[in-house]
Design a protein around this motif. Structure first.
Motif, PDB file in Angstrom:
ATOM      1  N   HIS A 117       0.828  -1.204   0.000  1.00  0.00           N
ATOM      2  CA  HIS A 117       0.000   0.000   0.000  1.00  0.00           C
ATOM      3  C   HIS A 117       0.863   1.255   0.000  1.00  0.00           C
ATOM      4  O   HIS A 117       0.429   2.322   0.470  1.00  0.00           O
ATOM      5  N   ARG A 127      -9.124  -2.941   1.725  1.00  0.00           N
ATOM      6  CA  ARG A 127      -9.190  -4.119   0.854  1.00  0.00           C
ATOM      7  C   ARG A 127      -7.865  -4.878   0.910  1.00  0.00           C
ATOM      8  O   ARG A 127      -6.792  -4.280   0.818  1.00  0.00           O
ATOM      9  N   GLU A 129      -5.013  -7.361  -0.575  1.00  0.00           N
ATOM     10  CA  GLU A 129      -4.473  -7.661  -1.901  1.00  0.00           C
ATOM     11  C   GLU A 129      -3.224  -8.532  -1.747  1.00  0.00           C
ATOM     12  O   GLU A 129      -2.104  -8.063  -1.982  1.00  0.00           O
ATOM     13  N   THR A 131      -0.108 -10.704  -2.301  1.00  0.00           N
ATOM     14  CA  THR A 131       0.745 -10.692  -3.489  1.00  0.00           C
ATOM     15  C   THR A 131       1.576 -11.947  -3.651  1.00  0.00           C
ATOM     16  O   THR A 131       2.263 -12.098  -4.658  1.00  0.00           O
ATOM     17  N   GLN A 136      -1.998 -15.442  -0.200  1.00  0.00           N
ATOM     18  CA  GLN A 136      -3.286 -15.786  -0.803  1.00  0.00           C
ATOM     19  C   GLN A 136      -3.942 -16.931  -0.041  1.00  0.00           C
ATOM     20  O   GLN A 136      -5.157 -16.941   0.170  1.00  0.00           O
TER      21      GLN A 136
END
Length: 290
Positions: A117, A127, A129, A131, A136
Motif C-alpha cells: 500500500h 481491501r 491484496e 501478493t 493468498q
C-alpha cells in the motif's frame, strides 16, 4: 472456560499461560513429542493431533473456545494450504459436528494479506491484496474462519517479536534496507486473542502495536540504546539492484504499509508493550549486560 489451542506454539503457549492464570482450562494441541513437552512445561494439558489428519482430531476434547494457531513450518504455499485451509476446514467440521460445539473460534492470520500500500495506513476496512501464494492462502483461510457455523474472529498479526525472536543482530549489524516495521510483542499477540475470546469479539481485528516505525529509525534507536555505532543503510533500489534476491524477497522489499490498531484500542484492549521501545527493553538490557 475450556480453550483448545490447535497449533500451540510460540503465541499459543503464551495464550495458554495467560488463560490458565485467569482460571480457564487450556488444552494445547501439537503433532510432535517436542511440541507436547513444551505444552506440558507451560502447565497446559497436552494432546497429540494433526489438523491435516481429520481422524486425529477425535482425540481432542470439546472446546468452549477454539483457537487455530497452527503453523506450516515455514514451508511453501502447498504446505500452507494443507495446514491453513484444509486443516482449518477439518477443524471447523470436526468441532461443529459435536454435540457441544464451540461458542467461539479465533483464527490467527497475518497482516501480509494486505499486500503493498505504498506506505499508507491500513485497517480492517482496507481491501486486502495478497501478493504471494502464501498470503493468498492466508486470505482463503480467513474466509473459512469467518464462514464457520459458530461466531468467529480473525486476528491479523503484525510481525511477532519477543523472547527468542528479538532481531538485534540483524538491525545492529546491517545493512538495513528502508521500509516500515509493523510489530507486536508476543505477550500482546496472545493477550489480544485472549481479549477477543473473553469479550466475544467477531470479525477481523488487526493485532499490531501503537507505532509502526521505519526500519532505519528503529535500527538507529536500537544502536543508540545498545551503545554501538549506527548500522549502514541502503535504499530499496540498492537492495534490488544487488541481484541476489529470490522473488519472495523482492516482493517483501516492495511491500510497504502501516497497520493501525485503532479498532483493537477502541474495543478496550490495553497493551503490555505499546511500542517497540517497551517491548525491546529486556533484549537491550541483556545485550548491555553481556
Amino acid at each position: 472456560m475450556r480453550t483448545v489451542v490447535l497449533g500451540c506454539g510460540y503465541v499459543g503457549l503464551e495464550l495458554g499461560r495467560q488463560l490458565r492464570d485467569r482460571g480457564h482450562d487450556v488444552v494445547g494441541v501439537r503433532r510432535s513429542d517436542a511440541g507436547l513437552d513444551a505444552v506440558a512445561d507451560a502447565g497446559l494439558d497436552p494432546v497429540r493431533a494433526d489438523v491435516t489428519d481429520p481422524e486425529s482430531l477425535s482425540d481432542v476434547p470439546d472446546a468452549d473456545w477454539l483457537v487455530f494457531a497452527a503453523s506450516s513450518g515455514g514451508r511453501g504455499a502447498d504446505a500452507a494450504r494443507r495446514v491453513f485451509v484444509r486443516g482449518l476446514e477439518n477443524a471447523v467440521e470436526a468441532f461443529a459436528g459435536r454435540d457441544d460445539p464451540p461458542e467461539r473460534l479465533v483464527y490467527t492470520s497475518s497482516t501480509g494479506v494486505y499486500g503493498d500500500h505504498g506506505g499508507d495506513w491500513v485497517d480492517e476496512d482496507t481491501r486486502i491484496e495478497p501478493t504471494t501464494e502464501k498470503t493468498q492462502v492466508l486470505a482463503e483461510a480467513e474466509d473459512v474462519a469467518l464462514s464457520a457455523p459458530f461466531p468467529s474472529a480473525v486476528a491479523r498479526f503484525a510481525g511477532l517479536y519477543g523472547p527468542d525472536r528479538y532481531r538485534l543482530g540483524r538491525y545492529l549489524t546491517g545493512p538495513v534496507t528502508e521500509g516500515y516495521l509493523n510489530m507486536v510483542h508476543r505477550a500482546d499477540a496472545a493477550g489480544a486473542v485472549r481479549f477477543a475470546l473473553e469479550e466475544a469479539i467477531d470479525g477481523v481485528v488487526l493485532i499490531v502495536d501503537d507505532e509502526p516505525v521505519s526500519k532505519w529509525e528503529f535500527a538507529d534507536w536500537l544502536a543508540d540504546e545498545c551503545g554501538v555505532d549506527r548500522p549502514p543503510k541502503r535504499t530499496k533500489e540498492d537492495r534490488l539492484d544487488a541481484g541476489d534476491l529470490s522473488e519472495a524477497a523482492r516482493r517483501r522489499i516492495l511491500t510497504s504499509k502501516r497497520c493501525s490498531n485503532r479498532r483493537l484500542r477502541e474495543l478496550g484492549y490495553e497493551f503490555t508493550y505499546p511500542t517497540y521501545r517497551e517491548g525491546y527493553r529486556a533484549a537491550i538490557d541483556d545485550y548491555c549486560d553481556d
